[in-house]
Design a protein around this motif. Structure first.
Motif, short mmCIF file in Angstrom:
data_model
loop_
_atom_site.label_atom_id
_atom_site.label_comp_id
_atom_site.label_asym_id
_atom_site.label_seq_id
_atom_site.Cartn_x
_atom_site.Cartn_y
_atom_site.Cartn_z
N ILE A 122 0.84 -1.20 0.00
CA ILE A 122 0.00 0.00 0.00
C ILE A 122 0.87 1.25 0.00
N LEU A 123 1.92 1.26 0.83
CA LEU A 123 2.73 2.46 1.00
C LEU A 123 3.56 2.80 -0.23
N ALA A 124 4.12 1.80 -0.90
CA ALA A 124 4.98 2.08 -2.06
C ALA A 124 4.19 2.73 -3.20
N PRO A 125 3.05 2.18 -3.64
CA PRO A 125 2.28 2.87 -4.68
C PRO A 125 1.74 4.23 -4.21
N LEU A 126 1.41 4.33 -2.90
CA LEU A 126 0.92 5.60 -2.38
C LEU A 126 2.01 6.67 -2.46
N ALA A 127 3.25 6.30 -2.14
CA ALA A 127 4.36 7.25 -2.27
C ALA A 127 4.53 7.70 -3.71
N LEU A 128 4.36 6.78 -4.65
CA LEU A 128 4.46 7.11 -6.07
C LEU A 128 3.35 8.08 -6.48
N SER A 129 2.15 7.86 -5.96
CA SER A 129 1.02 8.73 -6.28
C SER A 129 1.19 10.12 -5.67
N LEU A 130 1.57 10.18 -4.39
CA LEU A 130 1.76 11.48 -3.74
C LEU A 130 2.92 12.25 -4.37
N GLY A 131 3.99 11.54 -4.73
CA GLY A 131 5.11 12.20 -5.38
C GLY A 131 4.72 12.82 -6.70
N THR A 132 3.82 12.16 -7.42
CA THR A 132 3.32 12.71 -8.69
C THR A 132 2.58 14.02 -8.47
N LEU A 133 1.72 14.05 -7.44
CA LEU A 133 0.97 15.27 -7.14
C LEU A 133 1.89 16.38 -6.67
N PHE A 134 2.88 16.05 -5.86
CA PHE A 134 3.84 17.06 -5.40
C PHE A 134 4.61 17.66 -6.58
N SER A 135 5.01 16.81 -7.53
CA SER A 135 5.73 17.31 -8.70
C SER A 135 4.84 18.23 -9.53
N PHE A 136 3.57 17.88 -9.64
CA PHE A 136 2.63 18.70 -10.40
C PHE A 136 2.41 20.05 -9.73
N LEU A 137 2.40 20.06 -8.39
CA LEU A 137 2.15 21.29 -7.64
C LEU A 137 3.44 22.05 -7.32
N GLY A 138 4.55 21.60 -7.89
CA GLY A 138 5.82 22.23 -7.57
C GLY A 138 5.87 23.71 -7.88
N SER A 139 5.22 24.13 -8.97
CA SER A 139 5.24 25.55 -9.32
C SER A 139 4.46 26.40 -8.33
N VAL A 140 3.56 25.76 -7.57
CA VAL A 140 2.75 26.49 -6.59
C VAL A 140 3.35 26.37 -5.19
N MET A 141 3.79 25.17 -4.84
CA MET A 141 4.25 24.91 -3.48
C MET A 141 5.74 25.18 -3.30
N ALA A 170 -3.45 15.10 -14.40
CA ALA A 170 -2.61 14.91 -13.21
C ALA A 170 -3.26 13.93 -12.25
N VAL A 171 -4.56 14.04 -12.05
CA VAL A 171 -5.27 13.14 -11.13
C VAL A 171 -5.25 11.71 -11.67
N VAL A 172 -5.49 11.57 -12.98
CA VAL A 172 -5.50 10.23 -13.58
C VAL A 172 -4.13 9.58 -13.48
N ILE A 173 -3.08 10.35 -13.77
CA ILE A 173 -1.72 9.82 -13.69
C ILE A 173 -1.39 9.42 -12.25
N ALA A 174 -1.78 10.24 -11.30
CA ALA A 174 -1.52 9.93 -9.89
C ALA A 174 -2.31 8.71 -9.43
#
Length: 494
Positions: A84-103, A165-169
């Motif tokens: 559960i944790l490994a795919p979740l880390a991959l999903s959260l990392g994708t969202l963080f990369s997408f939000l990098g310009s904002v965060m 972004a949501v679909v990829i995550a």
């Protein structure tokens, strides 16, 4: 029509279980992050287009090596949170990369670390989850897993940036769900001893026959390291070429990347053909077909012209996807037939792959800069020479390791085998089987699998399937079980 579709799905499910294509969602994620124009505004080709790529690429190298050695005994508890944790880390990392310009930079670095570690651990877990599955099923499931990437190549470009972004995550989460199902239905990813493994159904016939401890012997470890170094060279060239691919050379129609569509379609086709017609699942048997295309790709890259660039991109991307599939299949076959750790094998091999990608991209960026002491043509020729040397170094034969576990039991086995062989000879005379068909019938009567027959007789999967079809037709039977019953009945009647 529903009945027809149901029958088709039934035939597919009988060949392999649909849950076994879950690794395809990880590969689809990889393509979507680095091969689509949304949501990261990449060029559609180069891995170094996003701000977090260096962090991610470095993290994935470390995670593959560390994770591979950490799971070298393939012990994952049934209720372990890792699937559960490994795919979740991959999903959260994708969202963080997408939000990098904002965060800001923190999100970029966090996204890189999470995606790198998540991708490596998820891949290792998939190798462990598929290790108990019969190799015949894997030879169908793993090549067909690339269809997920092809579907994403058709859908993702048509979506709005935020939706994409949501679909990829979500792709890693789907993969994680299927991963959990595999662990529960196919068994815990551990390599028990031969007796307990046979009772639990977790060890294949070939693994029981090739029992050699719970690790690769030295000969096979040297073989795997040699293969890994060759993969490092291959991806050094692929990464260098990708880093020097200009965004002006992308080819799109209605926002669809033609390179991705053509290369993914070709990779699926080539992977299936290679599995069908290769005489054994070895590195030389699979990869010797790929490396000449890499040389052609590098040679074309040095020539001008947009159509040449298109051909280069298609070859490069096809080889990348194809190697990904063949490597997974090769590593699992190696792990199963020699009772090795699938986690360690995939960790080492992919660790070198990702190291090659990282080094190739860095070298590509440097060779394209004004500070480089050589031009692109010189570097391209040097890489061609390096690939040519690597082709010479491809191991042509697998290491041969004596199996002491069979000593002292040959007399009883020989008597049974002799009785089955005599029965098959009588069946041959009665039904007109050819010598090759009789030879295969004997192996089937002993309970051997198709991959085992291919390895023993050094013929392709397609040839084995054709001979078995003719045997069944001549004997008027429909399954291996019916053949075994017929041979046993013939053996006991004399």
């Amino acid at each position: 029509m529903r009945d027809g579709i149901g029958a088709l799905l039934g035939r597919i499910e009988s060949t392999f279980k649909l849950r076994h294509i879950g690794i395809g969602f990880v590969w689809a994620w990889l393509y979507c992050v680095y091969g689509t124009p949304t949501p990261f505004d990449t060029t559609g080709v180069s891995i170094n287009a996003d701000g977090s790529w260096v962090v991610s690429a470095a993290a994935v190298v470390v995670a593959f090596f560390v994770g591979g050695f950490a799971f070298r005994h393939e012990r994952v508890k049934p209720r372990s949170p890792l699937p559960i944790l490994a795919p979740l880390a991959l999903s959260l990392g994708t969202l963080f990369s997408f939000l990098g310009s904002v965060m800001g930079e923190v999100a970029v670095v966090s996204g890189g670390v999470l995606t790198g570690v998540g991708y490596a651990l998820t891949s290792i877990l998939w190798a462990m989850a598929l290790a108990p599955v019969d190799i015949e099923e894997l030879e169908a499931a793993i090549p067909l897993s690339t269809l997920v990437t092809l579907v994403c190549a058709l859908i993702i470009p048509a979506l709005q940036t935020e939706v994409a972004a949501v679909v990829i995550a979500a792709l890693p989460l789907v993969s994680g769900a299927l991963l959990i199902v595999c662990f529960r239905k196919d068994g815990v990813a551990s390599m028990p001893d031969a007796a307990s493994g046979a009772q639990a159904g977790l060890v294949s016939e070939e693994a029981r026959q090739g029992e050699s401890g719970h690790r690769l012997d030295r000969a096979w470890m040297r073989y795997l390291l040699r293969v890994s170094v060759l993969l490092l060279v291959i991806y050094l060239a692929i990464g260098w070429e990708a880093a020097n691919f200009s965004s002006s050379n992308t080819f799109r129609v209605l926002n669809y990347d033609l390179v991705s569509l053509v290369s993914n379609s070709a990779a699926v086709l080539f992977a299936i053909l290679l599995v069908l017609f290769s005489k054994r699942v070895s590195f030389s048997g699979l990869f010797r077909w790929v490396m000449p295309f890499l040389v052609v790709s590098l040679a074309l890259f040095l020539l001008p012209g947009s159509f040449v660039r298109f051909g280069t991109s298609v070859i490069n991307s096809t080889c990348d996807t194809l190697i990904e599939v063949l490597l997974f299949l090769f590593v699992l076959s190696l792990a199963k037939t020699h009772d090795a750790s699938a986690g360690l094998c995939i960790g080492l091999a992919n660790g070198f792959v990702q190291a090659g990608v990282l080094a190739g991209n860095l070298l590509g960026r440097f060779s394209a800069s004004a500070a480089a002491p050589f031009d692109l043509q010189t570097m391209g020729l040097a890489l061609i020479a390096l690939i040519a040397l690597a082709m010479i170094a491809i191991p042509q034969k697998d290491p041969v390791v004596d199996d002491p576990s069979t000593a002292g039991s040959s007399l009883a086995v020989d008597s049974v085998d002799e009785a089955l062989a005599r029965a098959c000879l009588r069946i041959q005379e009665r039904y007109g089987l050819s010598d090759r068909e009789t030879e295969i019938a004997v192996l089937l009567a002993k309970g051997r699998t198709r991959p085992y027959i291919r390895e023993q007789l050094f013929i392709s999967t397609n040839t084995v399937a054709t001979h078995i079809k003719h045997i069944y037709q001549k004997l008027n039977i429909h399954s291996k079980e019916e053949l075994i019953d017929m041979v046993n009945s013939e053996a006991s009647s004399k």
